[in-house]
Write an enzyme that holds these catalytic residues in place. Structure first.
Site, PDB file in Angstrom:
ATOM      1  N   ARG A  94       0.851  -1.186   0.000  1.00 23.99           N
ATOM      2  CA  ARG A  94       0.000   0.000   0.000  1.00 23.99           C
ATOM      3  C   ARG A  94       0.888   1.237   0.000  1.00 23.99           C
ATOM      4  NH1 ARG A  94      -4.472  -1.423  -1.690  1.00 23.99           N
ATOM      5  NH2 ARG A  94      -5.394   0.517  -0.952  1.00 23.99           N
ATOM      6  N   ILE A  95       0.401   2.274  -0.660  1.00 26.64           N
ATOM      7  CA  ILE A  95       1.155   3.534  -0.654  1.00 26.64           C
ATOM      8  C   ILE A  95       0.693   4.363   0.540  1.00 26.64           C
ATOM      9  CG2 ILE A  95       1.513   5.691  -1.921  1.00 26.64           C
ATOM     10  CD1 ILE A  95       1.286   3.991  -4.484  1.00 26.64           C
ATOM     11  N   HIS A 112      13.315  -2.286  -1.369  1.00 22.79           N
ATOM     12  CA  HIS A 112      12.853  -2.361  -2.758  1.00 22.79           C
ATOM     13  C   HIS A 112      13.802  -3.278  -3.531  1.00 22.79           C
ATOM     14  CE1 HIS A 112      10.822  -1.035  -6.357  1.00 22.79           C
ATOM     15  NE2 HIS A 112      11.999  -0.915  -6.937  1.00 22.79           N
TER      16      HIS A 112
END
Ligand code: GRF
Length: 220
Positions: A94-95, A112
């Site tokens: 989710r951002i 990441h």
């Protein structure tokens, strides 16, 4: 005795990074405690990992909230109720909103699976393969308002081979993720990370043997 750094870990899926953090804490290599794991997905295997290791975990399903802000406000409340000092995003899909970032300024880490700023976003192993890069890797960074844009703490480089597919490359990168995430968190726990604009300085960094790599090798 000094209190251990209190982590709040956000997950959505399998949780191999969460597992590495748990293992490093249990082995005494990471001087922190996981105060709470929050999953936005009730089916995440991460939750089983928590049960296996007696790590407190709850599900906060984003679909139960009318807006991203409401969801994030609830996350903030939960994290604060556990006195979380560092938020660790470990495969959290989710951002985060601006209000979440403001609630934990430079106290949110993300990992990441690419060498940022190359290949932000999703399906990044495919992006790397399609582009034809000879190296990829992973990046631990502080979260800021963008997608995978915050100040970089540590990166690991892995080679990309001609016969790679997404799965093989992802597995090679994950092995490194499991090493660097705990290390970044440990540096934070030791108060060694100093953010200066885009840069993160590691206080007391003694350097070490960091060499150039070539792929294909120069010996070819
Ligand atoms: C990792 O590749 C991480 O870099 C990305 O999502 C994946 C999560 O894997 N953000 P896991 O759930 O930790 O196994």
């Amino acid at each position: 005795m000094k209190n251990k750094l209190k982590l709040g870990v956000l997950v959505s899926g399998g949780g191999s990074n969460l597992q590495a953090i748990i293992d490093n804490i249990e082995a005494g290599r990471l001087d922190a405690q996981i105060s709470i794991v929050i999953s936005n997905n009730a089916d995440a295997f991460s939750l089983q990992r928590c049960r296996n290791h007696n790590v407190p975990a709850i599900v906060v399903d984003h679909r139960d909230y009318t807006s991203r802000n409401d969801f994030d406000r609830h996350l903030i409340d939960v994290l604060r109720s556990y006195d979380v000092e560092l938020v660790v995003m470990a495969g959290f899909m989710r951002i985060l909103t601006k209000s979440f970032l403001a609630a934990f300024p430079m106290r949110i880490m993300n990992i990441h699976p690419a060498l940022l700023p190359a290949f932000p976003g999703l399906h990044v192993q495919k992006q790397a393969l399609d582009y034809g890069v000879r190296f990829s890797g992973c990046t631990v960074h502080f979260a800021d308002g963008g997608v995978d844009t915050g100040p970089i703490i540590i990166q690991a480089v892995v080679p990309v081979f001609d016969e790679d597919n997404e799965e093989r490359l992802a597995a090679r990168i994950l092995q490194e993720e499991h090493k660097i995430y705990s290390r970044a968190i440990q540096w934070y726990a030791e108060n060694r990370l100093e953010v200066q604009g885009r840069k993160v300085l590691l206080k007391g960094n003694r350097g070490g043997d960091i060499r150039a790599q070539h792929n294909p090798p120069l010996s070819e």
